[in-house]
Design a protein around this motif. Structure first.
Motif, PDB file in Angstrom:
ATOM      1  N   UNK A   1       2.231  27.075  14.084  1.00  0.00           N
ATOM      2  CA  UNK A   1       2.329  25.728  13.512  1.00  0.00           C
ATOM      3  C   UNK A   1       2.187  25.772  11.996  1.00  0.00           C
ATOM      4  N   UNK A   2       3.076  25.048  11.326  1.00  0.00           N
ATOM      5  CA  UNK A   2       2.953  24.841   9.882  1.00  0.00           C
ATOM      6  C   UNK A   2       3.280  23.386   9.584  1.00  0.00           C
ATOM      7  N   UNK A   3       2.422  22.743   8.809  1.00  0.00           N
ATOM      8  CA  UNK A   3       2.768  21.403   8.342  1.00  0.00           C
ATOM      9  C   UNK A   3       2.145  21.143   6.976  1.00  0.00           C
ATOM     10  N   UNK A   4       2.869  20.353   6.189  1.00  0.00           N
ATOM     11  CA  UNK A   4       2.434  20.012   4.840  1.00  0.00           C
ATOM     12  C   UNK A   4       1.607  18.733   4.871  1.00  0.00           C
ATOM     13  N   UNK A   5       0.688  18.614   3.911  1.00  0.00           N
ATOM     14  CA  UNK A   5      -0.213  17.469   3.844  1.00  0.00           C
ATOM     15  C   UNK A   5       0.098  16.684   2.575  1.00  0.00           C
ATOM     16  N   UNK A   6       0.744  15.528   2.697  1.00  0.00           N
ATOM     17  CA  UNK A   6       1.112  14.780   1.489  1.00  0.00           C
ATOM     18  C   UNK A   6      -0.077  14.125   0.806  1.00  0.00           C
ATOM     19  N   UNK A   7      -1.140  13.811   1.556  1.00  0.00           N
ATOM     20  CA  UNK A   7      -2.326  13.204   0.959  1.00  0.00           C
ATOM     21  C   UNK A   7      -2.236  11.692   0.880  1.00  0.00           C
ATOM     22  N   UNK A   8      -3.388  11.067   0.685  1.00  0.00           N
ATOM     23  CA  UNK A   8      -3.481   9.604   0.665  1.00  0.00           C
ATOM     24  C   UNK A   8      -3.165   9.048  -0.719  1.00  0.00           C
ATOM     25  N   UNK A   9      -2.727   7.771  -0.729  1.00  0.00           N
ATOM     26  CA  UNK A   9      -2.366   7.078  -1.965  1.00  0.00           C
ATOM     27  C   UNK A   9      -3.259   5.857  -2.150  1.00  0.00           C
ATOM     28  N   UNK A  10      -3.410   5.421  -3.403  1.00  0.00           N
ATOM     29  CA  UNK A  10      -4.061   4.131  -3.622  1.00  0.00           C
ATOM     30  C   UNK A  10      -3.018   3.023  -3.445  1.00  0.00           C
ATOM     31  N   UNK A  11      -3.444   1.780  -3.502  1.00  0.00           N
ATOM     32  CA  UNK A  11      -2.548   0.665  -3.200  1.00  0.00           C
ATOM     33  C   UNK A  11      -1.389   0.583  -4.195  1.00  0.00           C
ATOM     34  N   UNK A  12      -1.636   0.850  -5.475  1.00  0.00           N
ATOM     35  CA  UNK A  12      -0.559   0.794  -6.465  1.00  0.00           C
ATOM     36  C   UNK A  12       0.495   1.859  -6.186  1.00  0.00           C
ATOM     37  N   UNK A  13       0.046   3.069  -5.876  1.00  0.00           N
ATOM     38  CA  UNK A  13       0.987   4.144  -5.581  1.00  0.00           C
ATOM     39  C   UNK A  13       1.789   3.841  -4.316  1.00  0.00           C
ATOM     40  N   UNK A  14       1.114   3.312  -3.285  1.00  0.00           N
ATOM     41  CA  UNK A  14       1.794   3.002  -2.030  1.00  0.00           C
ATOM     42  C   UNK A  14       2.830   1.903  -2.209  1.00  0.00           C
ATOM     43  N   UNK A  15       2.518   0.929  -3.056  1.00  0.00           N
ATOM     44  CA  UNK A  15       3.477  -0.152  -3.296  1.00  0.00           C
ATOM     45  C   UNK A  15       4.654   0.313  -4.155  1.00  0.00           C
ATOM     46  N   UNK A  16       4.366   1.189  -5.117  1.00  0.00           N
ATOM     47  CA  UNK A  16       5.414   1.667  -6.015  1.00  0.00           C
ATOM     48  C   UNK A  16       6.410   2.558  -5.275  1.00  0.00           C
ATOM     49  N   UNK A  17       5.902   3.522  -4.508  1.00  0.00           N
ATOM     50  CA  UNK A  17       6.770   4.444  -3.777  1.00  0.00           C
ATOM     51  C   UNK A  17       5.981   5.039  -2.613  1.00  0.00           C
ATOM     52  N   UNK A  18       6.086   4.454  -1.422  1.00  0.00           N
ATOM     53  CA  UNK A  18       5.291   4.946  -0.289  1.00  0.00           C
ATOM     54  C   UNK A  18       5.676   6.342   0.157  1.00  0.00           C
ATOM     55  N   UNK A  19       6.820   6.849  -0.292  1.00  0.00           N
ATOM     56  CA  UNK A  19       7.266   8.170   0.147  1.00  0.00           C
ATOM     57  C   UNK A  19       6.736   9.291  -0.745  1.00  0.00           C
ATOM     58  N   UNK A  20       6.075   8.964  -1.838  1.00  0.00           N
ATOM     59  CA  UNK A  20       5.575  10.006  -2.727  1.00  0.00           C
ATOM     60  C   UNK A  20       4.330  10.674  -2.148  1.00  0.00           C
ATOM     61  N   UNK A  21       4.076  11.895  -2.551  1.00  0.00           N
ATOM     62  CA  UNK A  21       2.858  12.610  -2.175  1.00  0.00           C
ATOM     63  C   UNK A  21       1.768  12.326  -3.197  1.00  0.00           C
TER      64      UNK A  21
END
Length: 747
Positions: free
Chosen positions: A304-324
């Motif tokens: 198994x291999x998987x990448x961890x994008x990590x959590x975002x704050x509300x501003x980051x999630x609203x700006x671009x939810x697909x970013x890491x």
């Protein structure tokens, strides 16, 4: 002589090619059933025609298997050279006919004095077949989160409060062996859906039989009965680069058989740096050496291999939810895990009263986890076993069942933490030799005080210990050998089940539970050892009602769980997640499941219209909780939605067309202990339409298309609780599509 030879040849010819006629009818209305698959060992399958008739060649009597989507399967001996009548019962699936094995005892669900949910194989296949998430989330009281592809977190009645990642505070078994490691963690992401056929979930403390874990127990089983020789293959594709394929083979041997499967699943992921690549191989053998014995062995290997994008704050999630999360890509935040399981299970029936089941297992794991703040490497080896004796007898005129046994696990791990320099392991910070031990003995006594009243008394004695030998410490501390031994704990359970009539029953129970901290909660990522962390202790009170009447099945449970020494999370000034005991919690709830068949008649064009509703009301609060000088007593329990509602609609037609529709509502939920940050409520809608059929006798085919998050909701399927720098949100995919085909050949 010539006159004698000709009749002999004619008789031999007619015997060889004589037709055996089979007619299959409905038990109740005696109408013929078309499309029934007749499985004949060593020969091609046959299918009944519009008149419910099939003709086969038989030279001697033989047991054949009859199966149809709308009916209960049946095995019947067929006599050669004559017409045989076979009757099938409609598959009503009412609660009075359902048998479950909760608390190690096979009994009808009506007489099980516990909150038990089943997830059957066909329910796993209502959705995209890449994870357990959607199917498990249709059950009341159960919540599976996927913070990133292959990164699971499971909450049964709020049990994930102390799980910033991974599966904790829940005991998981796979084919009778503990899949939960002795250190208290569960690598559930190592399993593919093809490794699971049926699942039983016990909600609430089950320590009297299964050891530590206040959340409950998940019993996973892969396919054991091999009815025919078969080759099968699946292909599944979807958005975000999803590709999954499986190949499998079953070989029947006597009364048992051997099966093997290989699955490869990969995707690019919805967010940046969220790719996953998983390869799973399973080899299984199920044999019956004698009438008294059954033997099973399994080998499971996962890469198994998987990448961890990590959590975002509300501003980051609203700006671009697909970013890491910034830094995740540069530091190659990810997990690589290779794991091998081997298990052997043996069942022996000494006589009609006494039976033993014993399983042993070994496991090796190689684990690497580069993260933004550090780089972790672990090499682990564990082994263990479980044995259970069951005796059915009588105490005077009262039937009794006595269950007694034990379980033992030992794990050895070389755990090293390094600095992370651009995704590569840098200087070692600290290194530990870890030895974790979990063991318990269990006893259960059941007595049928009357044909309608069952009393259960059970208890277990539990032992656990962590040995942490720090061999390298780059800080000012000297290496040291540390031991954390938890006092032996006895946890009891009392339960009553009363059958009101043949289709309804009430049940109640009082059960105690405990959950020691996992090794990841004692040995934290920044190097400290939290040896003073105490085990959680709780008592659960439960009352339930189950009933089947007409087209309706109802299962309603109310409970109150009082938990002390609650373990919660917090982050230090570097953002490292740490743990502490934080007073007590009050957990009150109601869980209800209702399903009903609006229409069910396998003889008509529309064979089934079925509706299911599942409601969860979890009204949990901190009873006594002070943290960092703040009093959070009375606040809503972090990460738990007060109300959840699931609605399902299933349609199935005579010609193989089917439709599955699912709606899920999740209430807003607090993301920190102070209840100042919430995730908004959301509605998820999804569906799957497909066609399945058996054709050309031995071939079967299925093709399907599906959609998830049809309404394109913005939500997180798993948030970071009490997050550092307000990085709470792990955005889930918007509207996305998938499809696939399955093909099988029986020989």
């Amino acid at each position: 002589m010539k006159k004698l030879i000709i009749p002999i040849l004619l008789f031999a010819f007619s015997s060889t090619f004589a037709q055996t006629t089979i007619k299959v009818i409905d038990t109740h209305n005696e109408l013929p059933i078309s499309g029934v698959v007749i499985k004949i060992e060593g020969e091609k399958n046959q299918v009944t025609n519009q008149n419910g008739i099939a003709q086969i060649n038989l030279t001697q009597s033989k047991e054949l298997v009859f199966s149809h989507l709308g009916y209960q399967g049946k095995v019947q001996r067929i006599m050669p050279n004559k017409e045989n009548l076979v009757t099938l019962e409609i598959a009503l699936n009412d609660l009075s006919s359902v048998t479950v094995t909760a608390f190690e005892t096979d009994r009808p669900l009506l007489m099980q004095a516990s909150a038990v949910s089943r997830v059957l194989e066909n329910e796993l296949h209502r959705f995209n077949e890449t994870s357990i998430v959607n199917a498990f989330n249709t059950k009341a009281g159960i919540r599976v989160e996927e913070r990133a592809p292959a990164s699971y977190r499971i909450s049964i009645r709020g049990s994930s409060l102390r799980s910033p990642f991974g599966v904790r505070n829940i005991k998981v078994y796979w084919n009778g062996i503990p899949f939960t490691s002795p250190d208290g963690t569960t690598p559930l992401n190592l399993l593919d859906l093809s490794n699971i056929q049926n699942t039983e979930i016990i909600k609430g403390p089950a320590s009297s039989i299964y050891g530590a874990g206040n959340g409950g127990v998940i019993n996973l089983e892969s396919r054991k009965e091999i009815e025919e020789n078969r080759i099968s293959s699946d292909l599944n594709v979807g958005d975000f680069g999803l590709l999954r394929y499986r190949v499998g083979i079953d070989q029947k041997i006597g009364n048992g058989g051997i099966s093997a499967s290989y699955v490869h699943q990969k995707s690019d992921g919805y967010r940046e740096h969220s790719a996953v690549d998983r390869k799973v191989f399973q080899l299984a053998a199920h044999l019956k050496p004698s009438e008294k014995q059954e033997l099973s062995t399994q080998i499971l290997y996962t890469d198994l291999f998987y990448e961890i994008p990590g959590a975002l704050n509300s501003d980051q999630a609203n700006e671009n939810p697909r970013q890491a999360r910034p830094g995740s890509i540069d530091q190659n935040s990810s997990i690589t895990q290779k794991s091998l399981y081997g298990l052997l299970s043996h069942t022996y029936q000494f006589n009609e009263y006494l039976e033993n089941q014993t399983s042993v297992f070994v496991n090796t794991t190689d684990f690497e986890n580069p993260f933004i703040l550090d780089y972790k490497k672990e090499t682990a080896f564990s082994y263990g076993g479980r044995t259970k004796f069951t005796r059915n007898d009588k105490l005077g005129r009262f039937p009794i069942r006595i269950i007694a046994g034990g379980e033992y696990q030992l794990g050895k791990t070389l755990a090293q933490n390094f600095g992370n320099r651009n995704g590569q392991a840098d200087t070692v910070r600290f290194s530990d030799d870890l030895i974790t031990t979990q063991a318990f003995l269990f006893q259960q006594f059941e007595i049928e005080l009357s044909p309608d009243l069952l009393l259960t008394v059970a208890a277990s004695e539990n032992f656990s210990k962590y040995d942490i030998n720090r061999t390298i410490d780059a800080s000012a501390n000297d290496p040291a050998d540390n031991v954390r031994r938890f006092d032996p704990i006895i946890v009891p359970r009392f339960a009553l089940a009363y059958k009101i009539n043949n289709t309804s029953a009430v049940h109640g129970s009082i059960s105690s539970g405990f959950s020691p901290p996992s090794i990841d909660e004692v040995r934290t990522n920044e190097g400290s050892l939290n040896l003073d962390l105490e085990a959680e202790r709780g008592v659960n009170y439960e009352l339930g009602y189950r009933s089947s009447f007409g087209i309706f099945n109802i299962d309603v449970i109310g409970f109150y769980f009082k938990l002390d020494q609650t373990i919660t999370t917090f982050a230090n000034e570097q953002g490292v997640v740490l743990f502490r005991n934080a007073g007590s919690t009050n957990q009150r709830g109601i869980e209800a499941q209702v399903d009903y068949a609006v229409w069910r008649n396998p003889q008509t064009l529309i064979q089934e219209l079925k509706i299911n509703h599942a409601f969860t009301g979890h009204y949990f609060e901190f009873a006594d909780f002070n943290s960092g000088g703040n009093d959070f007593s009375g606040n809503q329990l972090t990460g738990v939605a007060p109300n959840t509602l699931v609605n399902q609609f299933d349609f199935r037609s005579k010609f193989g067309l089917y439709l599955n529709f699912t709606h899920q509502y999740v209430d807003k939920l607090p993301l920190n202990d102070a209840n100042t940050v919430y995730q908004d409520a959301y509605n998820l809608v999804g569906g799957r339409v497909g066609w399945r059929s058996t054709f050309i006798a031995n071939w079967d085919l299925e093709a399907y298309l599906g959609v998830d998050n049809l309404l394109d909701e913005s939500y997180s399927l798993g948030n970071d609780l009490n997050a550092f720098a307000n990085r709470f949100f792990q955005p889930a995919p918007g509207r996305n599509f998938y499809g696939g085909v399955k093909v099988g050949y029986s020989f």
